[in-house]
Design a protein around this motif. Sequence first.
Motif, short mmCIF file in Angstrom:
data_model
loop_
_atom_site.label_atom_id
_atom_site.label_comp_id
_atom_site.label_asym_id
_atom_site.label_seq_id
_atom_site.Cartn_x
_atom_site.Cartn_y
_atom_site.Cartn_z
N GLU A 1 -1.82 -8.31 -2.76
CA GLU A 1 -2.27 -7.22 -3.61
C GLU A 1 -1.69 -5.92 -3.08
O GLU A 1 -1.31 -5.82 -1.92
N ALA A 2 -1.59 -4.95 -3.98
CA ALA A 2 -1.00 -3.67 -3.59
C ALA A 2 -1.88 -2.97 -2.57
O ALA A 2 -3.10 -3.08 -2.58
N LEU B 1 -1.54 3.08 -0.39
CA LEU B 1 -0.51 3.58 -1.30
C LEU B 1 -1.11 3.92 -2.67
O LEU B 1 -0.68 4.88 -3.31
N ALA B 2 -2.11 3.16 -3.08
CA ALA B 2 -2.79 3.49 -4.34
C ALA B 2 -3.48 4.84 -4.24
O ALA B 2 -3.42 5.66 -5.17
N ALA C 1 4.12 0.25 -4.73
CA ALA C 1 3.23 -0.34 -3.75
C ALA C 1 3.56 -1.81 -3.52
O ALA C 1 3.49 -2.31 -2.39
N ARG C 2 3.92 -2.49 -4.58
CA ARG C 2 4.27 -3.91 -4.48
C ARG C 2 5.50 -4.12 -3.62
O ARG C 2 5.61 -5.11 -2.89
N GLY C 3 6.45 -3.20 -3.68
CA GLY C 3 7.69 -3.35 -2.92
C GLY C 3 7.66 -2.75 -1.54
O GLY C 3 8.71 -2.67 -0.88
N ALA C 4 6.50 -2.34 -1.07
CA ALA C 4 6.41 -1.64 0.21
C ALA C 4 6.48 -2.58 1.41
O ALA C 4 5.92 -3.69 1.39
#
Length: 379
Positions: free
Chosen positions: A330-331, A335-336, A345-348
């Motif tokens: 999950e993100a 970052l959210a 956020a997914r690519g962090a």
Amino acid sequence: MSASIYLDYNATTPVAPEVAEAIQPFLYGLFGNPSSSHSYGRAAADAMAGAKHQVARLIGAEDDEIVFTGTATEANNTALLGAASALADTARRHIVVSAVEHPAVMQPVLHLRSQGWDVSLVPVDSAGCVLMSAIDEALRPDTALVSIMHANNEVGTIQPLAEIARRARALGILVHTDAAQSIGKIGVNVDALGVDLLTMAGHKFYAPKGIGALYVRRGTPLRRILFGADQEWGLRPGTENVALSVGLGVAAELAHKLLPQVGAMRRKRDALHEQLTAQVPGLQLNGHFAERLPNTLNVSFPGVDGADLLARAPQVAASTGSACHSGRREASGVLAAMGKSYEAARGAVRLSVGRDTTDEDVQRAAQGLVQAWRQLREA
């Protein structure tokens, strides 16, 4: 393991050789209980006192303001629940925390909310920095405690803690900070920061896992949350872990000695960032560009999932966020809170260098991550 490039120093550090060496005698010949009055006990008690002095010196505290704990989580719980208990009978029943706190702070605070405490969550800006205007709005006459982390574990942003503490303490409000990530990476002085309570985690600065410490400024109202005998000023009952306490002391001494060398970590972090930026169009930095831990690089790779990226680059040991909850797909909540898009956020990926990181490690890691990103984009 030897072929892997370790870039997860924010999750944990290896035990420094000097620390491991210092611990050994207290596992064997010097095994006494510090509460015993004979020579074995006195040797253990002296070792504990020496370790407290070393830890206190690192943060500019007095020896009797240091309480050894098992973990930073325990230290955070002792600070938050202990302060709340001490102030429970007063008119102050309000707590202020930031939106990017570690679960070791957020969960005790949520527990207090379930017990009737009022909690204000202070937002952060796009760099992860607490908004001072929000702090001013959150502070109230009934605020008992403010808890703001010194530096974020995921993106490395350093908070304006001294200014937050100045405003809070002017109103008679206690200030706690989780400094688990900043100790050993930047200078930490409790008087300069103006905090009443400060949390440390040994395994974040080259001591073993299973040992931490809580700084408690003299006169700070704090009740025990564990019950037993009177070890650690009554705040942490139970026979002390002498060996790991000694290790923490030596780690603190090393951190104090090596602090001037953190520029080398910053150089390697920046070199890694430059190499990734040059080869990954659209790479996005997460966190404050300047006010950030010198070892921490959190970046979003466009069009891919961070966990998939790391799986494609097994030679790089890194994480997508906090190691305490990075197993979840999950993100990141951090970052959210910073307002990052779901895709960003997914690519962090969090890349954190350490004392042992070499220039070759940086180059190999960059090559591996870039190759993995290209493979995923082509798939």
